[in-house]
Design a protein around this motif. Structure first.
Motif, PDB file in Angstrom:
ATOM      1  N   GLY A  37       0.906  -1.202   0.140  1.00  0.00           N
ATOM      2  CA  GLY A  37       0.058  -0.041   0.063  1.00  0.00           C
ATOM      3  C   GLY A  37       0.958   1.183   0.166  1.00  0.00           C
ATOM      4  N   GLY A  42       5.230  10.147   4.652  1.00  0.00           N
ATOM      5  CA  GLY A  42       6.434   9.584   3.832  1.00  0.00           C
ATOM      6  C   GLY A  42       5.855   9.284   2.385  1.00  0.00           C
ATOM      7  N   PRO A  43       4.758   8.288   2.261  1.00  0.00           N
ATOM      8  CA  PRO A  43       4.267   8.022   0.943  1.00  0.00           C
ATOM      9  C   PRO A  43       3.858   9.162   0.039  1.00  0.00           C
ATOM     10  CG  PRO A  43       3.519   6.204   2.441  1.00  0.00           C
ATOM     11  CD  PRO A  43       4.067   7.752   3.241  1.00  0.00           C
ATOM     12  N   GLN A  52      10.258  22.190  -2.126  1.00  0.00           N
ATOM     13  CA  GLN A  52       9.665  22.863  -0.842  1.00  0.00           C
ATOM     14  C   GLN A  52       8.402  22.075  -0.326  1.00  0.00           C
ATOM     15  OE1 GLN A  52       9.187  26.994  -0.535  1.00  0.00           O
ATOM     16  NE2 GLN A  52      11.288  27.058   0.278  1.00  0.00           N
ATOM     17  N   GLY A  72      -3.993   5.683  -7.800  1.00  0.00           N
ATOM     18  CA  GLY A  72      -2.726   4.963  -6.966  1.00  0.00           C
ATOM     19  C   GLY A  72      -2.677   5.312  -5.519  1.00  0.00           C
ATOM     20  N   THR A  73      -2.566   6.810  -5.439  1.00  0.00           N
ATOM     21  CA  THR A  73      -2.778   7.324  -3.853  1.00  0.00           C
ATOM     22  C   THR A  73      -3.756   6.834  -3.169  1.00  0.00           C
ATOM     23  OG1 THR A  73      -1.724   9.314  -4.883  1.00  0.00           O
ATOM     24  CG2 THR A  73      -2.382   9.244  -2.638  1.00  0.00           C
ATOM     25  N   THR A 116       2.559   1.887  -3.132  1.00  0.00           N
ATOM     26  CA  THR A 116       1.587   2.182  -4.422  1.00  0.00           C
ATOM     27  C   THR A 116       1.107   3.599  -4.211  1.00  0.00           C
ATOM     28  OG1 THR A 116       0.806   0.172  -4.243  1.00  0.00           O
ATOM     29  CG2 THR A 116      -0.688   1.639  -5.448  1.00  0.00           C
ATOM     30  N   VAL A 117       1.268   4.058  -2.990  1.00  0.00           N
ATOM     31  CA  VAL A 117       0.940   5.683  -2.782  1.00  0.00           C
ATOM     32  C   VAL A 117       2.372   6.346  -3.434  1.00  0.00           C
ATOM     33  CG1 VAL A 117       0.795   7.579  -1.158  1.00  0.00           C
ATOM     34  CG2 VAL A 117      -0.442   5.476  -0.797  1.00  0.00           C
ATOM     35  N   CYS A 118       3.346   5.856  -3.052  1.00  0.00           N
ATOM     36  CA  CYS A 118       4.690   6.464  -3.259  1.00  0.00           C
ATOM     37  C   CYS A 118       5.142   6.741  -4.850  1.00  0.00           C
ATOM     38  CB  CYS A 118       5.930   5.911  -3.120  1.00  0.00           C
ATOM     39  SG  CYS A 118       6.082   5.758  -1.391  1.00  0.00           S
ATOM     40  N   ALA A 122       4.287   8.639   9.881  1.00  0.00           N
ATOM     41  CA  ALA A 122       5.442   9.071   8.965  1.00  0.00           C
ATOM     42  C   ALA A 122       5.176   7.931   8.101  1.00  0.00           C
ATOM     43  CB  ALA A 122       6.826   8.719   9.796  1.00  0.00           C
ATOM     44  N   ASN A 123       4.956   6.612   8.265  1.00  0.00           N
ATOM     45  CA  ASN A 123       5.060   5.688   7.208  1.00  0.00           C
ATOM     46  C   ASN A 123       3.792   5.616   6.397  1.00  0.00           C
ATOM     47  OD1 ASN A 123       7.827   4.848   7.512  1.00  0.00           O
ATOM     48  ND2 ASN A 123       7.139   4.432   9.560  1.00  0.00           N
ATOM     49  N   LEU A 124       2.529   5.714   7.067  1.00  0.00           N
ATOM     50  CA  LEU A 124       1.122   5.611   6.334  1.00  0.00           C
ATOM     51  C   LEU A 124       0.897   7.077   5.595  1.00  0.00           C
ATOM     52  CD1 LEU A 124      -1.113   3.801   8.664  1.00  0.00           C
ATOM     53  CD2 LEU A 124      -0.457   3.067   6.726  1.00  0.00           C
ATOM     54  N   GLY A 132      -3.758   2.807  -3.004  1.00  0.00           N
ATOM     55  CA  GLY A 132      -2.605   2.572  -1.977  1.00  0.00           C
ATOM     56  C   GLY A 132      -2.681   2.849  -0.459  1.00  0.00           C
ATOM     57  N   TYR A 161       9.679   0.782   3.610  1.00  0.00           N
ATOM     58  CA  TYR A 161       8.553   0.668   4.189  1.00  0.00           C
ATOM     59  C   TYR A 161       8.359  -0.652   5.009  1.00  0.00           C
ATOM     60  CZ  TYR A 161       7.113   5.126   2.879  1.00  0.00           C
ATOM     61  OH  TYR A 161       7.343   6.596   2.611  1.00  0.00           O
ATOM     62  N   VAL A 217       8.833  14.762 -11.033  1.00  0.00           N
ATOM     63  CA  VAL A 217       9.514  14.152 -11.902  1.00  0.00           C
ATOM     64  C   VAL A 217       8.584  14.169 -13.173  1.00  0.00           C
ATOM     65  CG1 VAL A 217      10.626  12.061 -12.877  1.00  0.00           C
ATOM     66  CG2 VAL A 217      11.116  12.868 -10.318  1.00  0.00           C
ATOM     67  N   GLU A 218       7.419  13.564 -13.165  1.00  0.00           N
ATOM     68  CA  GLU A 218       6.850  13.685 -14.538  1.00  0.00           C
ATOM     69  C   GLU A 218       6.468  15.055 -15.271  1.00  0.00           C
ATOM     70  OE1 GLU A 218       3.800   9.738 -13.823  1.00  0.00           O
ATOM     71  OE2 GLU A 218       2.915  11.999 -13.589  1.00  0.00           O
ATOM     72  N   ALA A 231       7.293  12.120  -7.392  1.00  0.00           N
ATOM     73  CA  ALA A 231       7.334  11.566  -8.594  1.00  0.00           C
ATOM     74  C   ALA A 231       6.447  12.254  -9.506  1.00  0.00           C
ATOM     75  CB  ALA A 231       6.584   9.952  -8.270  1.00  0.00           C
ATOM     76  N   ARG A 232       5.398  12.900  -9.097  1.00  0.00           N
ATOM     77  CA  ARG A 232       4.763  13.994  -9.808  1.00  0.00           C
ATOM     78  C   ARG A 232       5.628  14.981 -10.540  1.00  0.00           C
ATOM     79  NH1 ARG A 232       1.080  11.010 -11.446  1.00  0.00           N
ATOM     80  NH2 ARG A 232      -0.464  10.465 -10.238  1.00  0.00           N
ATOM     81  N   GLU A 252       6.595  11.312  -1.318  1.00  0.00           N
ATOM     82  CA  GLU A 252       7.266  10.712  -2.379  1.00  0.00           C
ATOM     83  C   GLU A 252       6.196  10.728  -3.892  1.00  0.00           C
ATOM     84  OE1 GLU A 252      10.174   8.760  -2.821  1.00  0.00           O
ATOM     85  OE2 GLU A 252      10.735   9.391  -0.954  1.00  0.00           O
ATOM     86  N   LYS A 253       5.148  10.505  -3.694  1.00  0.00           N
ATOM     87  CA  LYS A 253       4.320  10.838  -4.763  1.00  0.00           C
ATOM     88  C   LYS A 253       4.259  12.131  -5.364  1.00  0.00           C
ATOM     89  CE  LYS A 253       1.498   8.409  -6.481  1.00  0.00           C
ATOM     90  NZ  LYS A 253       0.098   7.949  -6.622  1.00  0.00           N
TER      91      LYS A 253
END
Lengths: 256, 256, 256, 256, 256
Positions: A44, B200-201, B140, B4-5, A47-49, B195-197, B8, A151, B211-212, B208-209, B204-205
């Motif tokens: 999960g 953090g993710p 930022q 995905g978000t 997938t969010v990342c 932090a992890n649910l 996930g 994770y 980068v796209e 990734a956005r 990261e998303k």
């Protein structure tokens, strides 16, 4: 097939399995709720990342760590030298007939541009852009595995904390502390195993593959540019040989 | 909507919820003082870290991880090739009529400058400055989530230390050790979950956005520069296609 | 006054205070020897790390996180556009009269050099060198807070180890274990609080301030160079607007 | 032979051995299953991480940390100055006779190209490409040791978790807890020792060797380029001396 | 003498000593075997990491953190401005007479090259190469202290693991657990103290010194280049002043 990945993975798994066999009943390590938290939680969060499309194609990325046709960089260089000789002897247009028997599509694209009389600067730019995009895509594949490596232990810790809190909160029978704590620790074990047996090493192998592929593509770019500018085949050979380790370099130079 | 978000996040939360359901009474995990320390403490520390205006607009940044209209990069490239054809056939001024139907405001700004006869170097500089500023602003946004990922576990640890110190300091009844320690551990659990649910993710998303978006804007800059210099539409097409993965590249090249 | 720093710090401190109030007697958390080890030890280690002059001026650096006159970047850009208009209409020498009412001394230095007919390359070099030196000095201020964030938990751990060793070494009365261990943990708590309530967030805020100041100074350099080369005020306006987020960019462009 | 590696390794091992001798029966630290998990697991994970060919040649890389003929950089520089003098006095072709007595094959390749009248730009490019490839190969050797330093403690933790789970799960006899826990901790000890006694330091030494080799090769490139362009031997001497520490620099300058 | 290092170190050590005095009998913290493992082990591992010659000269590097003649950068700049004035008034050759009274050998080398009529490009290259070599050598000194900061806690953990394994393996008398565990923890304490009281801060101070020295040498390079090209002394003064903090900058500008 990448024997290194297969052998390494088997060796690491067998090491842990034997360790388990020496330690006690393997069934003590199986706990559905723990598998749920660590595995599903990690999936999960990962997938969010990342963009969903990339996560869904993860298996194709992972397979690259297992199945990867090793390209012989020496052979690539000798082919490029051969093309350089032909281009010098019979003109660059003569390479058009060889396009079908070229193995690497990247060489084909480069030679085709050279044959078409494309401007050298443009050839270089197009090929380098393609190389950079390739590196970006590889980096993203690696990042997904890094994310799993991060994770999985985190959800392992969340699971263990949950287990400890429930255990400590309802501690009626002291004799049940041991087994409850054992179950609480299982999620941490799962997290450590996913990160260190699978995600970590496979991510590293993908990175190593990327380094190899970048080296080969860098050599091809240098080779196509040299062919295009009509360099002496001997010069092409020594130029490209400088990219190699001493042993491979000698193989290239002796093949002259 | 970024499925995905959403998927996930649901998967990860369900994993933890099922883990809780297997473990014991969920109410044992609810503790107002612990929520206070971790949540409010993290919000406070993060507010110190960044300019207030940026922290207050955090929800708009976070929403980008959930609602994000996926731009089809292939379509963008085909549009740019279409403009290149028109500019070559009927002159660059003819693009002025198309400005209204262009989807990306970044293309509009670039084409407008080209139509106005702005110096190519200046067009490139203006567009690249805008891209760099965009990357800075995205970075930022990501940093705020990184900060939450860092301070949530830190305040979780502070809470657990407080709990342990109070518990150990007034340890009259041994049977109360377990429950007190359980409560002390709850803040660590909260910190790990925030932090992890979430933080953090989602951070990261956002990356990734970014980068796209950077990739798309890089392609647009290359496209506008090529249109401006009157490149052959076929050359534009192959140049821009080099930025893509093989599958998308074929879609662009077949659309020729 | 930077309200973000003040509000954030108050919120974080209140969160911890309420957590303490829920937990037990606050006096249980006060231990002079622990304060000694963590606070004085951290100050000592940080003093070793940096030139004494810089450590002694730390309070002036820290105050920047609390008192910081927010510069409105839109206003700066509109001023620069105004100067560009004047320079184009009445010649660059006419700017000399405006120098007194310019707010930013960095603009003043740049405009003065332009008015003096300094070589554009030299103006750029002098202004960029000043910006780089500013970034270096800011980076050093940030590093001191990073150092505190690193050594406070380290001395916290040293204190806790000392406490545990003394406690375990003379464990005559089992009932004293709890309170002794509570005291041992206090240094770890202090270390975590210094690092996560104060040093860490304030260091981050200084970094955010640095990013803002660098952005403003980068815009000023671009503006002065454009004024010097007699650019069209409209071009100056769009060039400088590219550095901004969409909302601010519109404010600049609408002000035309 | 690199005495530093040998002495350092002996000193560190002796320190641990004496620590063990003071502590108790060394046999208490030998546990075949623990060796299995940590050593074999680490080997497996590392094998997955890198191309098999590179892992199999790891011993040759490791031996470089032990056997490494120290090159005297002062001597290299004085040789280059001697060649520069000869080239200036009797022409660059006269260097051909000296090729056989040159010690470093990298100098030989450079001088040969200069004698052959290769274009200076090409000489530089070929030599720098070779240097970069060398650095890449060294970096990969270092990465394998980094990987061992990372996976050895990880498999140590997996082993300890397995041990703890089995122990806690079947805790019938309280008196067996101690010894079982001791065995569980042995894998963590093995992991820490592999990482900190062997893999970590040897990886660092390889890096230090790489830095030295890169410095020497950088000096050789600068020297060959200066010889090729017919620089005054005194200028060559001072130019190359700038790469050295003050003490070595004086040795070079006094040798004039 | 660098008072900051001396004061800081004393303060940190006193903090720990008072902490110990409050805690119990200091002799409880002295354990020869623990000193053996941590100190000797760290020395051994660090010796493996670096070339022996560099480790043996570590004391000279460490002394730089204690004894360091502070160079007044304002004075250096005013000297350079003075030389610029003289060079402009009486020709660059007149600087030859001043060489003996110049304080910094780096200025001497630069001015000598300028007086000798060396090509400006070469002067710059020689001086920058020397600066880069200096930075490399400083970086290596810092790395050795980083290495000590890393291996001291690692050997501390190895010692504690050894102690725990021996204790848990032969746990006959429950009352001996406490003291044995205290002894086991002593190595961790030693490791933390070596890393955080000594190696870490001294490494940081060396880095800070390097930053200062690099700044001064950068200013000298800029100054010598300006003198060589016959810049106006006023221009030299403002150019060099841009490298300074506002307070120092004013001192330079007022001295005009």
């Amino acid at each position: 097939m990448d024997i290194g990945t297969v052998i390494g993975l088997c060796v690491a798994v067998i090491a842990v399995v034997i360790g388990i066999a020496f330690g006690g009943n393997p069934l003590a390590l199986v706990d559905p709720a723990s598998i749920m938290i660590v595995l599903v939680g990690t999936v999960g969060a990962t997938t969010v990342c990342f963009p969903l499309a990339k996560v869904l194609k993860l298996h194709t990325v992972a397979l690259k760590a297992f199945f990867f046709k090793q390209t012989d960089v020496v052979e690539i260089i000798l082919d490029l030298v051969k093309y350089a000789e032909l281009a010098r002897r019979e003109g660059i247009l003569s390479l058009e007939n060889l396009v079908d028997e070229m193995k690497d599509p990247f060489i084909v694209r480069g030679i085709k541009m050279a044959v078409d009389g494309t401007d050298p600067e443009l050839i270089k730019q197009v090929m380098e852009t393609e190389l950079e995009s390739l590196m970006d895509r590889h980096a993203q594949g690696k990042q997904i595995f890094d994310s799993i490596s991060k994770y999985a232990p985190a959800f392992g810790m969340i699971g263990t904390l949950l287990g400890l809190i429930f255990m400590l909160g309802s501690m009626s029978d002291p004799s049940s502390i041991g087994p409850s704590m054992a179950v609480a620790l299982i999620t941490t074990l799962y997290g450590a195993m996913i990160a260190n047996l699978f995600a970590g090493p496979i991510g590293e192998k993908l990175l190593a593959r990327d380094v190899e592929e970048v080296q080969i593509k860098t050599i091809i770019i240098a080779g196509v540019m040299a062919i295009q500018s009509g360099d002496n085949p001997r010069v092409v050979q020594s130029k490209l040989a400088t990219y190699l380790a001493p042993a491979e370099r000698d193989r290239v130079l002796e093949a002259a």
